[in-house]
Design an enzyme around this catalytic site. Sequence first.
Site, PDB file in Angstrom:
ATOM      1  N   HIS A  16       0.831  -1.203   0.000  1.00 23.48           N
ATOM      2  CA  HIS A  16       0.000   0.000   0.000  1.00 23.48           C
ATOM      3  C   HIS A  16       0.868   1.256   0.000  1.00 23.48           C
ATOM      4  O   HIS A  16       0.604   2.210  -0.736  1.00 23.48           O
ATOM      5  CB  HIS A  16      -0.910   0.048   1.239  1.00 23.48           C
ATOM      6  CG  HIS A  16      -1.941  -1.017   1.293  1.00 23.48           C
ATOM      7  ND1 HIS A  16      -2.060  -1.866   2.378  1.00 23.48           N
ATOM      8  CD2 HIS A  16      -2.915  -1.373   0.431  1.00 23.48           C
ATOM      9  CE1 HIS A  16      -3.061  -2.697   2.171  1.00 23.48           C
ATOM     10  NE2 HIS A  16      -3.594  -2.428   0.988  1.00 23.48           N
ATOM     11  N   LYS A  40     -18.377  -5.928   6.933  1.00 19.19           N
ATOM     12  CA  LYS A  40     -17.109  -6.647   6.797  1.00 19.19           C
ATOM     13  C   LYS A  40     -16.431  -6.770   8.154  1.00 19.19           C
ATOM     14  O   LYS A  40     -16.369  -5.816   8.910  1.00 19.19           O
ATOM     15  CB  LYS A  40     -16.198  -5.906   5.818  1.00 19.19           C
ATOM     16  CG  LYS A  40     -14.952  -6.679   5.475  1.00 19.19           C
ATOM     17  CD  LYS A  40     -14.157  -5.986   4.395  1.00 19.19           C
ATOM     18  CE  LYS A  40     -12.895  -6.786   4.117  1.00 19.19           C
ATOM     19  NZ  LYS A  40     -12.032  -6.131   3.155  1.00 19.19           N
ATOM     20  N   ARG A  89      -1.764  -6.041  -8.455  1.00 20.66           N
ATOM     21  CA  ARG A  89      -0.664  -6.952  -8.147  1.00 20.66           C
ATOM     22  C   ARG A  89      -0.531  -8.025  -9.217  1.00 20.66           C
ATOM     23  O   ARG A  89       0.562  -8.431  -9.565  1.00 20.66           O
ATOM     24  CB  ARG A  89      -0.877  -7.631  -6.796  1.00 20.66           C
ATOM     25  CG  ARG A  89      -0.802  -6.698  -5.629  1.00 20.66           C
ATOM     26  CD  ARG A  89      -1.257  -7.391  -4.388  1.00 20.66           C
ATOM     27  NE  ARG A  89      -2.661  -7.777  -4.566  1.00 20.66           N
ATOM     28  CZ  ARG A  89      -3.469  -8.177  -3.613  1.00 20.66           C
ATOM     29  NH1 ARG A  89      -3.016  -8.297  -2.383  1.00 20.66           N
ATOM     30  NH2 ARG A  89      -4.714  -8.482  -3.849  1.00 20.66           N
ATOM     31  N   SER A 127      -2.931  -7.781   2.651  1.00 21.40           N
ATOM     32  CA  SER A 127      -3.227  -7.654   4.079  1.00 21.40           C
ATOM     33  C   SER A 127      -3.617  -9.001   4.676  1.00 21.40           C
ATOM     34  O   SER A 127      -3.250  -9.320   5.810  1.00 21.40           O
ATOM     35  CB  SER A 127      -4.343  -6.634   4.302  1.00 21.40           C
ATOM     36  OG  SER A 127      -3.919  -5.351   3.917  1.00 21.40           O
TER      37      SER A 127
END
Length: 160
Positions: A16, A40, A89, A127
């Site tokens: 990040h 979430k 990514r 993460s």
Amino acid sequence: MNAIYPGSFDPVTYGHLDIIERAAKKVDNLIVAVLNNPSKKNTFSLEERIDLLKEVTKGFHNVTIDSFSGLLTDYAVEMNCTTMIRGLRAVSDFEYEMQMALVNKKVNDDVETMFMVSSSQYAYLSSSIVKEVAMFGGKISCFVPEVVELALKNKFEGGL
């Protein structure tokens, strides 16, 4: 140009920070916008994620940390911002991000999405992976800044 870099940042990683640093060099002002999604289950609260981001970005003069809930395009309008930065990514990221960019464009034609490809040393990093390694007591100093490493250790030692 002003831009928004949205995400959950649960927690913020060197991947990040790579995108934040590179995007901040390309725009006048970068808003790192932490998604507040009550449905979430995050490891860190919204406030904790904001605090960690503020700590690790304090050296950037043109980066602001904020939060939002609801539609990202609505937040972009509220912030008078027409550009969103998204990190990629792998090819699997592209498919999802392309879909989101097209939906956002349909919802608000004035909002553009700019993709930044992750630096190769962070292409595998997420993460979720960091949290899993941390949960089992693995070394994560190569994935996250020290303040995030300590926060994760405290979180997992405290039993979430």
